[in-house]
Design a protein around this motif. Structure first.
Motif, PDB file in Angstrom:
ATOM      1  N   ILE A 333      31.701  44.225  43.236  1.00 35.45           N
ATOM      2  CA  ILE A 333      32.020  44.147  44.659  1.00 35.45           C
ATOM      3  C   ILE A 333      33.521  44.046  44.958  1.00 35.45           C
ATOM      4  CG2 ILE A 333      31.634  41.650  44.785  1.00 35.45           C
ATOM      5  CD1 ILE A 333      31.053  44.339  47.519  1.00 35.45           C
ATOM      6  N   PRO A 334      34.355  43.393  44.135  1.00 36.61           N
ATOM      7  CA  PRO A 334      35.791  43.376  44.457  1.00 36.61           C
ATOM      8  C   PRO A 334      36.398  44.777  44.530  1.00 36.61           C
ATOM      9  CG  PRO A 334      35.290  41.696  42.824  1.00 36.61           C
ATOM     10  CD  PRO A 334      34.064  42.552  42.952  1.00 36.61           C
ATOM     11  N   TYR A 335      35.851  45.704  43.748  1.00 34.45           N
ATOM     12  CA  TYR A 335      36.363  47.073  43.741  1.00 34.45           C
ATOM     13  C   TYR A 335      35.685  47.916  44.822  1.00 34.45           C
ATOM     14  CZ  TYR A 335      37.537  45.154  39.183  1.00 34.45           C
ATOM     15  OH  TYR A 335      37.987  44.327  38.191  1.00 34.45           O
ATOM     16  N   ILE A 336      34.372  47.704  45.005  1.00 34.88           N
ATOM     17  CA  ILE A 336      33.627  48.457  46.020  1.00 34.88           C
ATOM     18  C   ILE A 336      34.141  48.122  47.415  1.00 34.88           C
ATOM     19  CG2 ILE A 336      31.355  48.801  47.060  1.00 34.88           C
ATOM     20  CD1 ILE A 336      30.142  48.091  44.295  1.00 34.88           C
ATOM     21  N   ALA A 337      34.418  46.848  47.681  1.00 31.57           N
ATOM     22  CA  ALA A 337      34.831  46.413  49.017  1.00 31.57           C
ATOM     23  C   ALA A 337      36.114  47.092  49.467  1.00 31.57           C
ATOM     24  CB  ALA A 337      35.003  44.894  49.033  1.00 31.57           C
ATOM     25  N   LYS A 338      37.021  47.319  48.528  1.00 31.04           N
ATOM     26  CA  LYS A 338      38.332  47.861  48.893  1.00 31.04           C
ATOM     27  C   LYS A 338      38.265  49.284  49.432  1.00 31.04           C
ATOM     28  CE  LYS A 338      40.913  44.913  45.690  1.00 31.04           C
ATOM     29  NZ  LYS A 338      41.758  44.856  44.469  1.00 31.04           N
ATOM     30  N   ILE A 339      37.200  50.030  49.096  1.00 34.43           N
ATOM     31  CA  ILE A 339      37.138  51.409  49.574  1.00 34.43           C
ATOM     32  C   ILE A 339      36.837  51.482  51.072  1.00 34.43           C
ATOM     33  CG2 ILE A 339      36.395  52.200  47.302  1.00 34.43           C
ATOM     34  CD1 ILE A 339      33.600  52.628  48.429  1.00 34.43           C
ATOM     35  N   PHE A 340      36.299  50.388  51.641  1.00 34.02           N
ATOM     36  CA  PHE A 340      35.994  50.370  53.064  1.00 34.02           C
ATOM     37  C   PHE A 340      37.167  49.873  53.915  1.00 34.02           C
ATOM     38  CE2 PHE A 340      31.782  50.006  51.126  1.00 34.02           C
ATOM     39  CZ  PHE A 340      31.043  50.897  51.883  1.00 34.02           C
ATOM     40  N   LEU A 341      38.129  49.212  53.284  1.00 33.74           N
ATOM     41  CA  LEU A 341      39.109  48.447  54.045  1.00 33.74           C
ATOM     42  C   LEU A 341      40.527  48.953  53.830  1.00 33.74           C
ATOM     43  CD1 LEU A 341      37.637  44.954  53.127  1.00 33.74           C
ATOM     44  CD2 LEU A 341      37.371  46.128  55.318  1.00 33.74           C
ATOM     45  N   LYS A 342      41.343  48.814  54.862  1.00 37.22           N
ATOM     46  CA  LYS A 342      42.755  49.125  54.739  1.00 37.22           C
ATOM     47  C   LYS A 342      43.442  48.049  53.889  1.00 37.22           C
ATOM     48  CE  LYS A 342      43.061  51.565  59.170  1.00 37.22           C
ATOM     49  NZ  LYS A 342      43.713  51.625  60.500  1.00 37.22           N
ATOM     50  N   SER A 343      44.616  48.376  53.377  1.00 36.86           N
ATOM     51  CA  SER A 343      45.307  47.467  52.454  1.00 36.86           C
ATOM     52  C   SER A 343      45.724  46.151  53.100  1.00 36.86           C
ATOM     53  CB  SER A 343      46.545  48.159  51.870  1.00 36.86           C
ATOM     54  OG  SER A 343      47.420  48.574  52.915  1.00 36.86           O
ATOM     55  N   ASP A 344      45.893  46.157  54.434  1.00 35.28           N
ATOM     56  CA  ASP A 344      46.334  44.937  55.117  1.00 35.28           C
ATOM     57  C   ASP A 344      45.170  44.096  55.639  1.00 35.28           C
ATOM     58  OD1 ASP A 344      45.498  46.710  57.016  1.00 35.28           O
ATOM     59  OD2 ASP A 344      47.162  46.355  58.406  1.00 35.28           O
ATOM     60  N   THR A 345      43.976  44.294  55.090  1.00 34.33           N
ATOM     61  CA  THR A 345      42.796  43.578  55.587  1.00 34.33           C
ATOM     62  C   THR A 345      42.885  42.073  55.322  1.00 34.33           C
ATOM     63  OG1 THR A 345      40.390  43.436  55.480  1.00 34.33           O
ATOM     64  CG2 THR A 345      41.544  43.909  53.429  1.00 34.33           C
ATOM     65  N   THR A 346      42.196  41.317  56.159  1.00 35.54           N
ATOM     66  CA  THR A 346      42.150  39.853  55.994  1.00 35.54           C
ATOM     67  C   THR A 346      40.750  39.357  55.643  1.00 35.54           C
ATOM     68  OG1 THR A 346      41.727  39.552  58.371  1.00 35.54           O
ATOM     69  CG2 THR A 346      44.035  39.549  57.652  1.00 35.54           C
ATOM     70  N   ILE A 347      39.810  40.291  55.433  1.00 29.01           N
ATOM     71  CA  ILE A 347      38.421  39.857  55.263  1.00 29.01           C
ATOM     72  C   ILE A 347      37.880  40.077  53.850  1.00 29.01           C
ATOM     73  CG2 ILE A 347      37.969  40.376  57.701  1.00 29.01           C
ATOM     74  CD1 ILE A 347      36.325  42.801  56.781  1.00 29.01           C
ATOM     75  N   LEU A 348      38.725  40.526  52.916  1.00 28.90           N
ATOM     76  CA  LEU A 348      38.236  40.916  51.593  1.00 28.90           C
ATOM     77  C   LEU A 348      37.548  39.760  50.866  1.00 28.90           C
ATOM     78  CD1 LEU A 348      37.962  43.047  49.400  1.00 28.90           C
ATOM     79  CD2 LEU A 348      40.241  42.387  48.560  1.00 28.90           C
ATOM     80  N   ASP A 349      38.197  38.603  50.796  1.00 25.58           N
ATOM     81  CA  ASP A 349      37.620  37.468  50.064  1.00 25.58           C
ATOM     82  C   ASP A 349      36.311  37.002  50.686  1.00 25.58           C
ATOM     83  OD1 ASP A 349      39.699  37.503  48.277  1.00 25.58           O
ATOM     84  OD2 ASP A 349      40.864  35.957  49.316  1.00 25.58           O
ATOM     85  N   ASP A 350      36.265  36.959  52.012  1.00 20.38           N
ATOM     86  CA  ASP A 350      35.035  36.555  52.708  1.00 20.38           C
ATOM     87  C   ASP A 350      33.912  37.558  52.459  1.00 20.38           C
ATOM     88  OD1 ASP A 350      36.200  34.285  53.751  1.00 20.38           O
ATOM     89  OD2 ASP A 350      36.848  35.278  55.588  1.00 20.38           O
ATOM     90  N   LEU A 351      34.258  38.833  52.413  1.00 18.63           N
ATOM     91  CA  LEU A 351      33.264  39.875  52.167  1.00 18.63           C
ATOM     92  C   LEU A 351      32.684  39.750  50.753  1.00 18.63           C
ATOM     93  CD1 LEU A 351      31.749  42.520  52.802  1.00 18.63           C
ATOM     94  CD2 LEU A 351      33.805  43.754  52.081  1.00 18.63           C
ATOM     95  N   ILE A 352      33.538  39.534  49.774  1.00 18.38           N
ATOM     96  CA  ILE A 352      33.078  39.396  48.379  1.00 18.38           C
ATOM     97  C   ILE A 352      32.101  38.228  48.258  1.00 18.38           C
ATOM     98  CG2 ILE A 352      33.796  38.812  46.028  1.00 18.38           C
ATOM     99  CD1 ILE A 352      36.406  40.366  46.619  1.00 18.38           C
ATOM    100  N   PHE A 353      32.442  37.099  48.847  1.00 17.84           N
ATOM    101  CA  PHE A 353      31.564  35.930  48.793  1.00 17.84           C
ATOM    102  C   PHE A 353      30.234  36.215  49.478  1.00 17.84           C
ATOM    103  CE2 PHE A 353      29.916  31.958  50.601  1.00 17.84           C
ATOM    104  CZ  PHE A 353      29.836  31.167  49.458  1.00 17.84           C
ATOM    105  N   ALA A 354      30.275  36.853  50.660  1.00 18.69           N
ATOM    106  CA  ALA A 354      29.056  37.151  51.415  1.00 18.69           C
ATOM    107  C   ALA A 354      28.120  38.057  50.631  1.00 18.69           C
ATOM    108  CB  ALA A 354      29.422  37.793  52.756  1.00 18.69           C
ATOM    109  N   VAL A 355      28.665  39.069  49.982  1.00 23.27           N
ATOM    110  CA  VAL A 355      27.845  40.015  49.209  1.00 23.27           C
ATOM    111  C   VAL A 355      27.145  39.313  48.054  1.00 23.27           C
ATOM    112  CG1 VAL A 355      27.985  41.976  47.615  1.00 23.27           C
ATOM    113  CG2 VAL A 355      29.099  42.102  49.852  1.00 23.27           C
ATOM    114  N   LYS A 356      27.854  38.436  47.351  1.00 20.77           N
ATOM    115  CA  LYS A 356      27.260  37.742  46.203  1.00 20.77           C
ATOM    116  C   LYS A 356      26.114  36.829  46.618  1.00 20.77           C
ATOM    117  CE  LYS A 356      31.281  37.896  43.145  1.00 20.77           C
ATOM    118  NZ  LYS A 356      32.283  37.117  42.366  1.00 20.77           N
ATOM    119  N   ILE A 357      26.171  36.301  47.823  1.00 23.27           N
ATOM    120  CA  ILE A 357      25.084  35.451  48.318  1.00 23.27           C
ATOM    121  C   ILE A 357      23.954  36.299  48.891  1.00 23.27           C
ATOM    122  CG2 ILE A 357      24.444  33.658  49.971  1.00 23.27           C
ATOM    123  CD1 ILE A 357      26.196  32.679  47.675  1.00 23.27           C
ATOM    124  N   TYR A 358      24.278  37.209  49.786  1.00 24.82           N
ATOM    125  CA  TYR A 358      23.286  38.010  50.510  1.00 24.82           C
ATOM    126  C   TYR A 358      22.388  38.806  49.559  1.00 24.82           C
ATOM    127  CZ  TYR A 358      21.475  41.402  53.931  1.00 24.82           C
ATOM    128  OH  TYR A 358      20.661  42.194  54.714  1.00 24.82           O
TER     129      TYR A 358
END
Length: 442
Positions: A333-358
């Motif tokens: 997920i750390p690599y998959i998430a980056k393809i959806f987001l621009k480099s200046d995103t602020t939600i990457l860490d929250d997204l990674i955590f959410a995916v691992k739980i969901y």
């Protein structure tokens, strides 16, 4: 080549249905992900959030297709198994005529109330300018989406799974190409993202119609409309459709909670989860697509041993698929998430955590889907409906608000796997009881 559903070894037969469906679902899901990549990089996180709010509309379309299409497909396969092709054609024709009318009517109603609908889905004033251009086009093209998906379902049950695969793949490729052109070259924004989706489905619809118009199988259009056939299809399809309707309703609730707790950031994260989930759920759904025609046909022909062997194979595939999905996402997920987001995103860490739980829920999701699909395919509609209701509605309705209240945003993500685990216990209990019925018919 015509498939022998009575004598071909079950595993070989299952793979001949599963693989085209899996490829179709994978390609279809891939175009959905590419759509998310284009929107995320071409429009931004707010565009992803807007599409996330419109996701329940797609659940509505899929739910209607499942209500008539999957229910009708099971009846069609059982009729063909009993060597009653004319009855199968009556069911098929009645359902397609009804869906065409219903799709147009639904488009008109939703378009008239489209702004109220956007707010009901959880939109706020900031997101509305992004939601409306996308929602308008999707509403207008809803009939095309309904018909293509339903006709592909019937094609699989008419021993033409490869053509259904070609329809999905071709439409997906058209969608990807047009998505890029409309968003990055024409700068059409959310309108372009939606328009490419509809045109892709339209191209796929033209391909699958060829099979039925030119009578390439047992199913084709006849000038008969039967309300009784519709009633039977609805009774058979209410279980899988309930799952999808409930899923859409659950997403609306999650969006509302996320808007209140996290704002646009929360719905953007959920939108990306839905994009990733499209591939994951499509993989599991393809197993049920491989199971349903075989189970329905053999059950109709009185081959109970082959029917139960189909269930066993489907369950094994579903469990393996669920474990594989979670392992891939946990580490990738750390690599998959980056393809959806621009480099200046602020939600990457929250997204990674959410995916691992969901996505812990996918360890149980496959079994729930296969149990419900098998029971529906063999006419055990009430039991299938209970499993489906537990799967996506009952426990989520109870646990989502409780978890959101006590654990805030993390509770929203955790409510999904806990709900699926509870539904899994219910599903296993019901399946054990139903197996006594099947064994009594051997």
């Amino acid at each position: 080549m015509t498939k022998d559903l009575i004598n071909t070894p079950i595993l070989k037969l299952f793979l001949s249905y599963f693989m085209p469906s899996f490829i179709s679902m994978f390609v279809l899901s891939t175009y959905v992900i590419v759509d998310g990549i284009f929107v995320g990089n071409g429009i931004g996180e707010i565009g992803l959030g807007a599409i996330g709010l419109v996701t329940p509309i797609f659940s509505l379309f899929i739910g209607i297709e499942l209500l008539f299409g999957i229910g009708g497909a099971a009846l069609v396969s059982m009729s063909l198994g009993k060597n009653k092709p004319h009855k199968a054609r009556i069911i098929f024709s009645s359902i397609i005529y009804c869906l065409a009318f219903l799709g147009i009517l639904l488009s008109i109603i939703m378009f008239l109330f489209r702004k109220k609908l956007a707010y009901a889905l959880g939109s706020n004033d900031e997101l509305l300018d992004y939601v409306m251009p996308y929602l308008n086009v999707i509403i207008i093209g809803s009939t095309i989406i309904l018909l293509q998906s339903t006709l592909c379902t019937f094609a699989r049950n008419d021993k033409a799974p490869n053509l259904a695969m070609i329809s999905f793949i071709s439409g997906s490729i058209i969608n990807i190409i047009l998505n890029y052109i409309f968003i990055f070259i024409f700068k059409w924004g959310m309108f372009g993202a939606a328009f490419s989706t509809i045109l892709g489905h339209f191209f796929g619809l033209l391909i699958i119609l060829w099979h039925f118009i030119y009578k390439k199988g047992d199913l084709y259009f006849i000038k008969i409309f039967s309300f009784r056939a519709l009633n039977l299809a609805i009774k058979s399809g209410i279980s899988p459709s309930m799952t999808e309707f409930a899923f859409g309703f659950t997403i609306v609730l999650m969006n509302i909670f996320l808007i209140n707790l996290e704002g646009e950031k929360g719905v953007a994260i959920l939108s990306i989860i839905m994009y990733i989930g499209a591939v994951c759920f499509g993989s599991i759904l393809s197993i049920s697509h491989g199971l349903q025609p075989i189970a329905s046909y053999n059950f109709g022909a009185g081959k109970i041993d082959r029917t139960l062997k189909t269930l066993k194979i489907g369950m094994i595939f579903a469990i393996i698929m669920g474990v594989m999905i979670y392992i891939i996402l946990f580490f990738g997920i750390p690599y998959i998430a980056k393809i959806f987001l621009k480099s200046d995103t602020t939600i990457l860490d929250d997204l990674i955590f959410a995916v691992k739980i969901y996505f812990l829920g996918y360890l149980f999701l496959g079994s729930n889907v296969i149990i419900a699909a098998f029971l529906q395919a063999t006419g055990r509609n009430i039991s299938s409906m209970i499993v489906s209701a537990a799967h996506n509605l009952v426990f989520m309705m109870i646990l989502l608000p409780i978890f959101a209240y006590f654990f805030r945003v993390n509770g929203i993500w955790a409510s999904y796997p806990v709900s699926l685990f509870c539904a899994f216990i219910i599903g296993i209990y019901i399946l054990k009881k139903e197996l006594k019925y099947f064994k009594s018919r051997e």
